[in-house]
Write an enzyme that holds these catalytic residues in place. Structure first.
Site, PDB file in Angstrom:
ATOM      1  N   SER A 177      -9.511   2.145   2.950  1.00 41.18           N
ATOM      2  CA  SER A 177      -8.749   2.799   2.066  1.00 41.18           C
ATOM      3  C   SER A 177      -7.862   2.101   1.193  1.00 41.18           C
ATOM      4  O   SER A 177      -7.428   2.424   0.175  1.00 41.18           O
ATOM      5  CB  SER A 177      -7.925   3.973   2.684  1.00 41.18           C
ATOM      6  OG  SER A 177      -7.185   3.111   3.747  1.00 41.18           O
ATOM      7  N   SER A 229      -9.708   0.050   6.982  1.00 42.90           N
ATOM      8  CA  SER A 229      -9.019  -0.420   5.766  1.00 42.90           C
ATOM      9  C   SER A 229      -8.409  -1.539   5.277  1.00 42.90           C
ATOM     10  O   SER A 229      -8.166  -1.675   4.100  1.00 42.90           O
ATOM     11  CB  SER A 229      -8.084   1.026   5.482  1.00 42.90           C
ATOM     12  OG  SER A 229      -8.844   2.275   5.526  1.00 42.90           O
ATOM     13  N   LYS A 238       0.754  -1.235  -0.026  1.00 39.98           N
ATOM     14  CA  LYS A 238      -0.117   0.014  -0.033  1.00 39.98           C
ATOM     15  C   LYS A 238       0.883   1.471   0.141  1.00 39.98           C
ATOM     16  O   LYS A 238       1.863   1.372   0.651  1.00 39.98           O
ATOM     17  CB  LYS A 238      -0.924  -0.157   1.144  1.00 39.98           C
ATOM     18  CG  LYS A 238      -2.166   1.107   1.158  1.00 39.98           C
ATOM     19  CD  LYS A 238      -2.727   0.821   2.670  1.00 39.98           C
ATOM     20  CE  LYS A 238      -4.147   1.979   2.600  1.00 39.98           C
ATOM     21  NZ  LYS A 238      -4.773   1.753   3.620  1.00 39.98           N
TER      22      LYS A 238
END
Ligand code: GLN
Length: 511
Positions: free
Chosen positions: A155, A179, A80
Site C-alpha cells: 500500500s 506494504s 505515509k
C-alpha cells in the site's frame, strides 16, 4: 557537485555537518523536484512547503548555534498518509477521512520532528493500507517512476515512488503484510519492516493491530538504519512497544557495507522460491545468493512448510481486525458525514450507513464483509480460530529455521511492477503479491528488501528480502548492506542511478 536530490540521506547529513549546504537549500531543492515531477508520479497527497521550510530554518539555526538534534537533523522526509500528523491532513487514502487534520502526532512523527527532519508532505497509499498497487487510493493511483504506466507497489506506493523519483531522500512507510517491502522491490528502493513492537504504533491509523509496523523507505540500507534509529525504541504510548534497547542497526549496516559476512549462516526458504515467481525475479535472486556464497557466507536451503498457508491465514486475521478497527469511522466524531437522501429525519444509523457507503471504497467494504463474517458466532472457530492456530505454526517454522541459520532469504515479491489496471478486478491476483512478505508479519519478525537488479524480460527492478528473528533487526541490516555492496559492484553502480531516465515523462526534469 552531485545534485542534492541525487544524494543519499547519509551524504546529505555529511553535507549539512560540513556546512556545504543548508537544510533550507536542500529542503527547497526537494520541493522543487516535487513541483517538477509529482504531477506525473502522484506520490504525494499533500505537500507542506511552508511547514517543511520552517522546520528547515529551525534546523539551520540550531546548527549555527550548537549541536544538531540528531544525525539526520535537517534532512527532509516524506510520511505515509496513515501516520497522524498534527496540523497536517491525514486521510489514509480514504474519502471518509478527507479534510481530517489530526490534533496530535504519531510517536514516529513526533520523533522525526524532535530529530529535526523537515516533513515535506504526506504520501499516497491504498485506502487504509489495503492493497499492493496504490490503485485503491480514493485520490487516484501513484505511478512507478521507472514506467509511469505501471504500479509502484502498495500500500505504500507513494512513499516508495517519492524516494525512487528523488522527490524525498527518506520516507516513512507502514507494513502490515508487505506494504514497505513490496513497493521497495518494484521501485528499486530499500524498505525495512522492523520487529513488531520495535517502532511505536501510536498514531498509526490501525489496519490490523497485531500486524502493523512502521518503518523506513530509503535508497540505501545505511539510510534505512539511520532513520530506524531516529524513530525506533520503546514508547509508553504503545502497550505493544518492546521495552528493550534498540538493536545496533547503524553499526550493523556499516559493518555489512564492507562486505563482511563472516560467521553468517543464511537460509534460502524453499517455499518462497521457484513456482509462481517471474523468471527474471528468480534469476536475480539466484545470483544474489551466489554473490553471498562467493563472499564467504554459509548458505543452506531451509523448509518452512506452513508458509504456503500464510496468505490464507493473513486474509482471515487481517479482515477480522480491520473490520473491528474501521467501526470507528461512524461519521459522528470526525471525517465525512453524508446525510442520506429521501429520509426526512435520518437516524444516526441512517447517517452512518450513508457515510460509510460513500466514504469507503470497494476493497475496504470487501474486507469489512470478510472480517465480520470470519468473526461471527458459528464461524469464529472455523475461520478466525483456525487462522490463529496456523499463525502459531508459522511462528514455529521461523523459530525452527532460526535454530539452523541467522537470517532467511527470499525474493521480496513474485513479480516486477505490473501495469496499472492489470489486477484491479482480481482481488486474489492482487493478494498474491504478498506471498513472500506476509509470513514475517504473522510472526512479528523484521525484514528488509534490497534491490537485486533489473529483470531481463522487462528491465524493471526486483528485490531480495532478508528476514531475522524478532529483535535481531541488526542482522537484516548487516546482510542487507552486504548484499547492497556486492550487488552495486555487480551492476557497476547503484540501481537507481538509471531510474529516472527510463520514465520518459521524468526526463529532463530538474534533478
Ligand atoms: N497488500 C497487503 C494487503 O493488502 C499488505 C498491506 C499492508 O502491508 N498494509 O493487506
Amino acid at each position: 557537485m552531485t545534485e542534492l536530490t541525487r544524494r543519499t540521506a547519509a551524504e546529505l547529513a555529511e553535507a549539512l555537518a560540513s556546512g556545504e549546504t543548508t537544510s533550507v537549500e536542500l529542503t527547497q531543492s526537494h520541493l522543487d523536484r516535487i513541483a517538477d515531477v509529482d504531477a506525473a508520479v502522484h506520490a504525494f497527497l499533500h505537500v507542506d512547503a511552508e511547514g517543511a521550510l520552517a522546520a528547515a530554518r529551525a534546523s539551520d539555526e540550531r546548527r549555527a548555534s550548537g549541536p544538531p538534534a540528531s544525525t539526520l537533523d535537517g534532512v527532509p522526509i516524506a510520511v505515509k498518509d496513515v501516520l497522524a500528523t498534527r496540523g497536517l491532513p491525514t486521510t489514509c487514502g480514504s474519502r471518509i477521512l478527507e479534510g481530517w487534520v489530526p490534533p496530535y502526532d504519531a510517536t514516529v512523527v513526533a520523533r522525526l520532528r524532535a530529530a529535526g527532519l523537515p516533513i515535506l508532505g504526506k504520501t499516497n497509499m491504498d485506502e487504509f493500507a489495503m492493497g499492493s498497487s496504490t490503485e485503491h487510493s480514493a485520490y487516484g493511483p501513484t505511478h512507478n517512476p521507472w514506467d509511469l504506466d505501471r504500479i509502484p507497489g502498495g500500500s505504500g506506493g507513494g512513499s516508495a515512488a517519492a524516494v525512487a523519483a528523488f522527490e524525498a531522500p527518506l520516507a516513512m512507510g507502514t507494513d502490515t503484510g508487505g506494504s514497505i517491502r513490496q513497493p521497495a522491490a518494484v521501485t528499486g528502493t530499500v524498505g525495512a519492516k522492523p520487529t513488531y513492537g520495535g517502532v511505536s504504533r501510536y498514531g498509526l491509523v490501525a489496519l490490523a493491530n497485531s500486524l502493523d509496523q512502521a518503518g523506513p523507505v530509503t535508497r540505501t540500507v545505511l539510510d534505512a538504519a539511520l532513520l530506524h534509529e531516529v524513530v525506533g525504541g520503546h514508547d509508553l504510548m504503545d502497550s505493544t512497544s518492546i521495552d528493550q534497547p534498540l538493536p545496533a542497526v547503524v553499526a550493523a549496516a556499516r559493518q555489512g557495507a564492507t562486505g563482511d559476512l563472516s560467521g553468517m549462516r543464511i537460509g534460502v526458504v524453499t517455499e518462497l522460491t521457484g513456482e509462481g515467481y517471474q523468471p527474471g525475479v528468480q534469476q536475480r535472486f539466484d545470483e544474489s545468493v551466489q554473490l553471498l556464497v562467493d563472499a564467504g557466507a554459509e548458505v543452506v536451503e531451509v523448509s518452512c512448510p506452513t508458509f504456503v498457508h500464510a496468505l490464507a491465514t493473513y486474509y482471515l486475521i487481517l479482515p477480522a481486525e480491520a473490520s473491528s478497527n474501521l467501526a470507528r469511522f461512524d461519521a459522528m466524531r470526525y471525517g465525512l458525514r453524508v446525510l442520506p437522501e429521501g429520509i426526512e429525519a435520518p437516524s444516526a444509523e441512517d447517517v452512518m450507513r450513508a457515510s460509510r457507503d460513500r466514504g469507503f471504497g470497494d476493497e475496504v467494504k470487501r474486507r469489512i464483509i470478510l472480517g465480520t463474517y470470519a468473526l461471527s458466532s458459528g464461524y469464529y472457530d472455523a475461520y478466525y480460530g483456525q487462522a490463529q492456530k496456523v499463525r502459531t505454526l508459522v511462528s514455529r517454522d521461523f523459530a525452527a529455521a532460526f535454530e539452523r541459520v541467522d537470517v532467511l532469504l527470499s525474493p521480496t515479491a513474485p513479480t516486477t511492477a505490473f501495469r496499472l489496471g492489470e489486477k484491479l478486478d482480481d482481488p486474489v491476483a492482487m493478494y498474491l503479491n504478498d506471498l513472500a512478505t506476509i509470513p514475517a508479519n504473522l510472526a512479528g519478525v523484521p525484514g528488509i528488501s534490497v534491490p537485486s537488479g533489473l529483470a531481463d524480460e522487462d528491465g524493471l527492478p526486483t528485490g531480495v528480502q532478508v528476514l531475522a528473528p524478532a529483535m535481531a533487526d541488526d542482522r537484516v541490516y548487516r546482510v542487507g548492506a552486504a548484499l547492497e555492496t556486492l550487488l552495486t559492484r555487480r551492476w557497476g553502480g547503484p540501481l537507481l542511478a538509471r531510474a529516472p531516465e527510463l520514465a520518459p515523462a521524468l526526463r529532463g526534469a530538474s534533478a
